[in-house]
Design an enzyme around this catalytic site. Structure first.
Site, PDB file in Angstrom:
ATOM      1  N   HIS A 119       0.814  -1.219   0.000  1.00  0.00           N
ATOM      2  CA  HIS A 119       0.000   0.000   0.000  1.00  0.00           C
ATOM      3  C   HIS A 119       0.846   1.266   0.000  1.00  0.00           C
ATOM      4  O   HIS A 119       0.350   2.346  -0.301  1.00  0.00           O
ATOM      5  CB  HIS A 119      -0.974  -0.007   1.194  1.00  0.00           C
ATOM      6  CG  HIS A 119      -0.338   0.225   2.527  1.00  0.00           C
ATOM      7  ND1 HIS A 119       0.054  -0.811   3.348  1.00  0.00           N
ATOM      8  CD2 HIS A 119      -0.035   1.356   3.197  1.00  0.00           C
ATOM      9  CE1 HIS A 119       0.566  -0.319   4.462  1.00  0.00           C
ATOM     10  NE2 HIS A 119       0.522   0.996   4.392  1.00  0.00           N
ATOM     11  N   ASP A 149       0.018  -7.601   1.093  1.00  0.00           N
ATOM     12  CA  ASP A 149       0.523  -6.241   1.331  1.00  0.00           C
ATOM     13  C   ASP A 149       2.046  -6.212   1.310  1.00  0.00           C
ATOM     14  O   ASP A 149       2.694  -5.560   2.128  1.00  0.00           O
ATOM     15  CB  ASP A 149       0.004  -5.685   2.666  1.00  0.00           C
ATOM     16  CG  ASP A 149       0.199  -4.171   2.771  1.00  0.00           C
ATOM     17  OD1 ASP A 149       0.248  -3.510   1.717  1.00  0.00           O
ATOM     18  OD2 ASP A 149       0.303  -3.660   3.901  1.00  0.00           O
ATOM     19  N   SER A 223       4.896   2.209   7.809  1.00  0.00           N
ATOM     20  CA  SER A 223       4.468   1.087   6.969  1.00  0.00           C
ATOM     21  C   SER A 223       5.580   0.642   6.035  1.00  0.00           C
ATOM     22  O   SER A 223       6.202   1.459   5.354  1.00  0.00           O
ATOM     23  CB  SER A 223       3.246   1.490   6.140  1.00  0.00           C
ATOM     24  OG  SER A 223       2.125   1.696   6.958  1.00  0.00           O
TER      25      SER A 223
END
Length: 483
Positions: A119, A149, A223
């Site tokens: 993402h 992901d 992230s």
């Protein structure tokens, strides 16, 4: 007196010694995060992405500029705050802008491969990697896998600062210390620490990832960054947080490094990721369901539906079966099954231990390849029959598992009413969970037979329908509408 004073001083000094010793021992038991950060932060990179977008200025700030007369005194106000050309003049020209985002990643090979979260780079037109030695490189997105992901990047660089050591989650224990290094809110190489809160967590949006749950502080920008164990080895990729406010609330989730490396290798060699597929819709076995199935305690994955043309259907799996083991792995909760199936070898048989009608059985099912999300969604939709369109009914064939859930005898025949929509069936009083056994004095044992009888019925007239429900059998008058 002096002897008593000396004794009191000895007791005080000895107690103080024990206190200092205990504090020192506790301090020594804490991990040396300083050394871990110094050793591993050079391998962590900051990732910035740019996405070129086009938007009309009238949608700026989610506000639509009204059409105003040319001499309106408000034109100057709107032009000042929302841009030029908003009063009376002709069509507005689209304006381009760059949407930017930040994330983290880490170097996994000396030839420039980098792992991050999918993402982070999703929809990006340009991905720039910032190394710890302040060099910057435009990265190639080798591949990205939305389901796990995980994304793999490649930069053309030499003399990289450091390559991470890859660890394992097999022996990672709940309660162990772990360390995250990333770029929260763009603040590069920030370190946060915590413990492993749980393993094998399943999230609603990620069925195929057995997440590592931690209480490490993770925020936007973290992230894609690495999660280290106390040996300085990467055990996961920080992926997401659970939050009601948008900020950190003590629940962070990381992708196990074994899965991430497997995905990255497939992306590097094949350009895509393949997963095993069983083709079932499952749910947890609750205490009440366990009691109805004659189980001592709730365990396993209850098959709520077998998708058509799936490996499960070909292998003989039925609705109402409870999957207890998969290839020797015990299934305590339904969330444990998808990751095991996803990691299975395609076109190889998998051994399932199931509970059917109170008896354990073993099935061998040849695992297929997980199709695209659109194909799965289409397969999961129950095909509509004529009875659904005409009467407003959703019907299903009875199976031994369904009969047991309903508390009916195995010899019971008919069709199950799964859904009642506005229409003649609802007017007649048919309810969800009913079993339609007879229509127009003819017994039906399948949805196909029900639809065939429906075609023979006179339109616009009442027809007797025998329905079996918890209170016993009851006849209802159903009026079939005219075309």
């Amino acid at each position: 007196m002096s002897a008593l004073l000396c004794k009191s001083r000895f007791v005080f000094v000895f107690g103080l010694f024990l206190l200092v010793t205990a504090v020192t021992a506790e301090a020594r038991s804490l991990p040396d995060f300083v050394g871990l950060v110094k050793q591993n932060s050079p391998a962590v990179v900051n990732i910035s992405t740019t996405q070129h977008k086009t938007a009309s200025s009238k949608f700026r700030h989610n506000f639509r500029i009204p059409d105003l007369p040319e001499d309106s005194p408000f034109n100057e106000l709107f032009e000042r705050f929302f841009g030029e050309g908003h009063g009376g003049g002709g069509p507005e020209m689209p304006k381009g802008f760059d949407a930017q985002s930040l994330g983290s990643g880490f170097i996994i090979s000396e030839d420039g491969y980098i792992l991050t979260a999918a993402h982070v780079v999703e929809g990006a037109d340009e991905v720039v990697v910032h190394l710890s030695d302040r060099r910057e490189f435009v990265a190639e997105v080798v591949g990205s896998d939305k389901r796990s992901d995980v994304a793999l990047l490649k930069i053309d660089a030499d003399k990289l600062p450091k390559v991470v050591d890859i660890g394992s989650t097999e022996n990672l224990e709940v309660g162990e210390w772990v360390l995250a290094i990333g770029s929260p809110f763009g603040f590069g190489h920030s370190a946060t620490a915590g413990i492993v809160s749980a393993k094998g967590r399943s999230l609603p949006s990620e069925n195929y990832v057995p997440f590592i749950q931690t209480d490490v502080a993770i925020n936007p920008g973290n992230s894609g960054g690495p999660l280290f164990d106390l040996d300085g080895k990467v055990v996961g990729i920080n992926s997401q947080i659970y939050s009601r406010t948008g900020g950190f609330m003590g629940l962070s989730f990381a992708i196990p490094i074994e899965m991430a490396m497997n995905v990255s290798e497939q992306l590097r060699t094949k350009g895509r990721v393949t997963r095993g597929w069983l083709g079932v819709m499952i749910q947890d076995v609750t205490r009440e369901l366990a009691d109805s199935f004659g189980m001592r305690h709730p365990t396993g994955a209850l098959v709520a539906r077998v998708l058509p043309d799936s490996p499960a259907q070909a292998g003989g799996l039925q609705t109402g079966d409870i999957i207890l083991q998969y290839n020797g792995n015990k299934i305590a909760r339904s969330s444990m099954l998808p990751p095991l199936v996803g990691a299975s070898n395609i076109e190889r048989p998998a051994k399932l231990e199931i509970l059917r009608n109170g008896k354990k059985r073993t099935l061998e099912i040849r695992i297929g390849e997980l199709p695209g999300e659109d194909e799965i969604a289409r397969a999961a939709v129950t095909p509509k029959s004529a009875s659904q369109d005409l009467l407003g009914l959703g019907l299903a064939d009875l199976t031994p598992g369904i009969l047991k859930q309903l508390g009916q005898e195995e010899s019971t025949t008919g069709v199950l009413v799964e859904e009642v929509m506005p229409g003649p069936a609802q007017v007649a009083g048919i309810e969800e969970g009913d079993i339609i056994q007879m229509i127009n004095n003819t017994q039906v044992t399948s949805v196909a037979e029900f639809s065939a009888q429906l075609e023979k019925l006179p339109k616009g007239k009442n027809t007797a329908v025998l329905v079996l429900r918890s209170g016993g059998p009851i006849f209802l008058a159903l009026s079939v509408p005219r075309d």
